[in-house]
Design a protein around this motif. Sequence first.
Motif, PDB file in Angstrom:
ATOM      1  N   ARG A  89       8.541 -14.204  11.060  1.00 57.20           N
ATOM      2  CA  ARG A  89       9.409 -14.434   9.815  1.00 57.20           C
ATOM      3  C   ARG A  89      10.918 -13.990  10.825  1.00 57.20           C
ATOM      4  NH1 ARG A  89       5.408 -13.898   6.369  1.00 57.20           N
ATOM      5  NH2 ARG A  89       5.499 -14.923   4.335  1.00 57.20           N
ATOM      6  N   ARG A 140      16.250 -12.545   4.079  1.00 57.62           N
ATOM      7  CA  ARG A 140      14.876 -12.756   3.715  1.00 57.62           C
ATOM      8  C   ARG A 140      14.576 -13.685   2.282  1.00 57.62           C
ATOM      9  NH1 ARG A 140      11.476 -10.301   6.548  1.00 57.62           N
ATOM     10  NH2 ARG A 140      11.876  -8.539   8.151  1.00 57.62           N
ATOM     11  N   HIS A 141      15.887 -13.292   1.581  1.00 52.81           N
ATOM     12  CA  HIS A 141      15.875 -14.441   0.290  1.00 52.81           C
ATOM     13  C   HIS A 141      15.934 -15.597   0.772  1.00 52.81           C
ATOM     14  CE1 HIS A 141      16.406 -15.285  -3.745  1.00 52.81           C
ATOM     15  NE2 HIS A 141      17.653 -16.047  -3.417  1.00 52.81           N
ATOM     16  N   SER A 192       0.423 -17.921   5.915  1.00 49.41           N
ATOM     17  CA  SER A 192       1.016 -16.838   6.351  1.00 49.41           C
ATOM     18  C   SER A 192      -0.034 -15.819   6.877  1.00 49.41           C
ATOM     19  CB  SER A 192       2.008 -16.316   5.262  1.00 49.41           C
ATOM     20  OG  SER A 192       3.139 -17.188   5.229  1.00 49.41           O
ATOM     21  N   ARG A 208      12.592 -16.925   2.030  1.00 49.46           N
ATOM     22  CA  ARG A 208      11.719 -17.077   1.057  1.00 49.46           C
ATOM     23  C   ARG A 208      11.998 -18.393   0.290  1.00 49.46           C
ATOM     24  NH1 ARG A 208      12.219 -12.336  -0.654  1.00 49.46           N
ATOM     25  NH2 ARG A 208      13.621 -12.761  -2.313  1.00 49.46           N
ATOM     26  N   ASP A 209      13.230 -18.733  -0.212  1.00 49.78           N
ATOM     27  CA  ASP A 209      13.499 -19.881  -0.798  1.00 49.78           C
ATOM     28  C   ASP A 209      13.106 -21.038   0.039  1.00 49.78           C
ATOM     29  OD1 ASP A 209      16.610 -18.830  -2.394  1.00 49.78           O
ATOM     30  OD2 ASP A 209      14.642 -18.479  -2.940  1.00 49.78           O
ATOM     31  N   LEU A 257      10.846 -21.479   2.329  1.00 56.90           N
ATOM     32  CA  LEU A 257       9.407 -21.607   2.388  1.00 56.90           C
ATOM     33  C   LEU A 257       8.776 -22.075   0.940  1.00 56.90           C
ATOM     34  CD1 LEU A 257       7.996 -18.425   4.492  1.00 56.90           C
ATOM     35  CD2 LEU A 257       8.078 -20.886   5.125  1.00 56.90           C
ATOM     36  N   LEU A 258       9.322 -21.797  -0.069  1.00 57.32           N
ATOM     37  CA  LEU A 258       8.886 -22.118  -1.477  1.00 57.32           C
ATOM     38  C   LEU A 258       9.213 -23.469  -1.652  1.00 57.32           C
ATOM     39  CD1 LEU A 258      10.076 -19.071  -3.781  1.00 57.32           C
ATOM     40  CD2 LEU A 258       7.764 -19.896  -3.275  1.00 57.32           C
ATOM     41  N   ASP A 280       3.268 -11.181   9.444  1.00 55.21           N
ATOM     42  CA  ASP A 280       4.716 -11.460   9.898  1.00 55.21           C
ATOM     43  C   ASP A 280       4.718 -13.044  10.256  1.00 55.21           C
ATOM     44  OD1 ASP A 280       7.543 -10.940  10.014  1.00 55.21           O
ATOM     45  OD2 ASP A 280       7.229 -10.885  11.787  1.00 55.21           O
TER      46      ASP A 280
END
Length: 977
Positions: free
Chosen positions: A49, A66-67, A87, A70-71, A73-74, A90
């Motif tokens: 990551r 990081r946000h 995942s 995360r978005d 990957l979502l 890391d």
Amino acid sequence: MGVSTFQLRVLGGFALEGPSGAQVPPLPQRRAKAVLAVLAVCGDLGSTRERLLALLWPESDEAHSRHGLRDALLAIRHTLGPGAVRSVGDLVRLDPTVVGSDVRSFLQALGSGQHADAVRGYGGPLLEGFHVDDAPEFERWLDGERARLAREYGEALERLATAAARAGAWEEAVGWWGRAVEHDPLNSHLVLQQVQALAAIGDRANAIRAADVHARRLRAELDLEPDREVLAKIDAIRRGELPAPRDGVPRFPSGGPADRPQTAEVIRADLAPQATPSGDTTSTAARRPLVPLAVRRHPLAAFGTTALIGVLCGVLLLSAFRRSAKVHWAREQAMPQLRQLVDSGYWEAAYQLALRATAVIPGDSLLTSLLRRVATPVRIRSAPAGARVYRRPYAATDTAWQYLGTTPVDSVWLPGVWSVPGFWAPTSYSRVKLEKPGYRALETAFTPFLPDTFVLDDGHTFPPGMVWVSGGVFGVDLPQLDHLAPIRLADFFIDVHEVTNREYKHFVETGGYQQRVWWTYSFSLDGRRLSWEVAMARFKDKTGQPGPATWEAGDYPPEQADYPVTGVSWYEAAAYAKFVGKELPTIWHWSRAAGTSASAAIVPASNIAGNGPARVGAYPGVGPFGTYDMAGNAREWCWNETAGQRYILGGGWNDLSYAFNNAYTQPPFDRSPTNGFRLVTYNPADSNLAAAKRPVHAVFRDYTKERPVPDRIFEIYRRLYDYDRTPLRAEVEERDTNAADWVRERISFDAAYGHERVIAYLFLPKRGHAPYQTLVYFPGSFAIFARSLVTADLATFDFILKSGRALMAPVYKSTYERRHDLPSHIPNVTNLYKDHVIMWAKDLRRSTDYLETRPDINTKKLAYYGVSWGGGLGGLMPAVEPRFRAVVLYIAGLRFQKPQPEVDPFNFLPHIKMPVLMLNGRYDQYFPLETSARPMFRWLGPAQKRQVISDDGHIVPRLQLIKETLDWLDRYLGAVK
């Protein structure tokens, strides 16, 4: 593996297809597409990551970056399903059963030698036409990967064309060479081959046309004249001197009888030096005439012999043309590209290109000097000899092995360089494999610190399931234990894998928990001695049966027979060792086998920071002697005691990545679900085993709990670094102008203590204009052992000089030419160490005093530049020298050994006020990221500070070092004009 549900195409653009080519809803974010592409290129190894954050969110703060990840990957999981991205801690990777990719297929075809399949699968440059705004690191990564894949494609075309030509399939060769030229139209070597192939099938018109097109393109795009060999070849074809019939080989040029060889023996003698095992002349041809004697004597054979002479001389001419084209390629194309790859830090690509070029011009001094910047000649031997040796990049487990030779191999180039004697800088980590019929294959992580002889196992000599580890004089290569004196120890054997559930069950089933004979060590809990009965009552599984804490009903979890046994105490591990006639390793033996110096390669390839244990050997993280899983999977109990606890090393599946380099201890009764072990067999004649088994005190400082001294105490400490500003009495003793980019002056001046003279080297750039911005340099710990700063590795600061800045390199007390009585750079509580730190600071300040006397130095724009050891001391030096305007710390962190408080960098960190740049490796074995580097960064005083973390060990890629450092200096000292 079956067909993937989705197909990702990144070669030639970006496209995503569902089952049977169905359209997939587009990903809403451009960065999500970029993440998907990066993971596709990374393959099975995946990406951390942190690496993704550095590539695609470099300017955001940690929370926002990081946000954003995360978005992204979502979004990928929403579009492709929750199983598309896997995942493990890391590490993030694509599941190939869900998402296949053209780049994966391309690389797999190359690795298996299916070059035609690879060529068919190459749709064009990686992510052609794709870019991400405000992501310069991603663009640099993309440029490098795009160039690498394009190069692989071009080499596949060349292999196909060459194979077709050798088989006499000239029509096919014409097609392949044409595609190669289309891919790289400015490559004169390829055009020569294309022209040769066209001439071979008699297509003179297209041969001339191909050369003309190449010439026009060179003039239009590069303002260059075409290669002389291409022009000579075309002139010969125009004059009809090289008729090219469809028999596959051009004939010898026409001329009178005197111009032609008179006998086949003459031709054979001329061709002998060109002979190779796969060529047209062989050892058989060297023993008998090419044309039978009876035929040569017959008068009617003259015409046939002349034709044969023409064919053979045509082969010779072809060989000469090819050789000339290769030499031109090596000197005019490969070496400039190699220099660029080295300067950019693309070590593996540079290494491979250098090997190719060296095969063409092996004695070229310039090429050798470039090769030495990325690789070192090493010797590899085996006992017994006669083993075939192979190499491949450590992380590229799906690529083909490169054959290096058969032992003894006396000199073979492998990636990595000695920055100075004794200090190894890996440029690209390697796996080395040895194979010999009748012996077990051995695969290792290459490191030059090992003996050059590998002992092979014939299946009878080694204990089953164990590998040989060479003895010698060695210490414990862990940050909290590297102060321990080295010990001379004999060769030993260690388990390839951790002890498994299947193996341990035999101990349980045969009554191991009921037989006192195996439990020979006294039980101690919180300082109290326990009876055997009381102790054994603690060693129960989840259901109260004797056995590991992770078992139920006396048995291990289903389908985990070959997983490491975990949930065992030190006592259980020691009892099992007795049961099988082995021992727990000492921390010296464990460290020797583990190879923590290669952490940057081993940790990402191991089961650490994961979701659970794995089958032993399932991860490719092999060590330098052939062990697996010494990083992660299960923590491993060791013999040595410290303050009532026992060492348990390597980290487990649920530990963070730095645990591989952590000297961790636990109470011997601890039965955490991560606790396992592996065993060793010692040489019983080893006289130093008792010394290695002694109790050992580990040093560790928890910087999350410590606090620096108050300001009033700090002010008392700071005054220790003051001195009387007496005259310098400086002299310029030497001035060397031979380097291309700088002038080096050797200077001496009075020290601020005793009656000593300080030596310093001032490097002045040949670019830019005085007065120069100047960095004051503090080197790595190799300075204590190296003879002279002049012979040290200049690669840590040459780019600063090329940027138009100067650099002052003091020879600090007890370093380089001033080596004296300091045995080690490691902090300790002695007055000798305390006095040295104060003298180093005074040398630094006195050097700054000297700079103020120079009109060619801009003393309003000075910076501190510390490397490794100098990076760690960078927590102190700028706090006592306020004249610096910026600080760059290249590989830095806090040590765990505690010195006297007045020379402890931790107490000085909050008082550094100038902007600080810190560059760290995620897998640094000397400054672990979470326990050393990040605490140092958090306690630094200035508001303007930046920490850059790369996926490396005790090094940062050169390109990243250059970019980050020069950007920082431009920002806080100003751009150089």
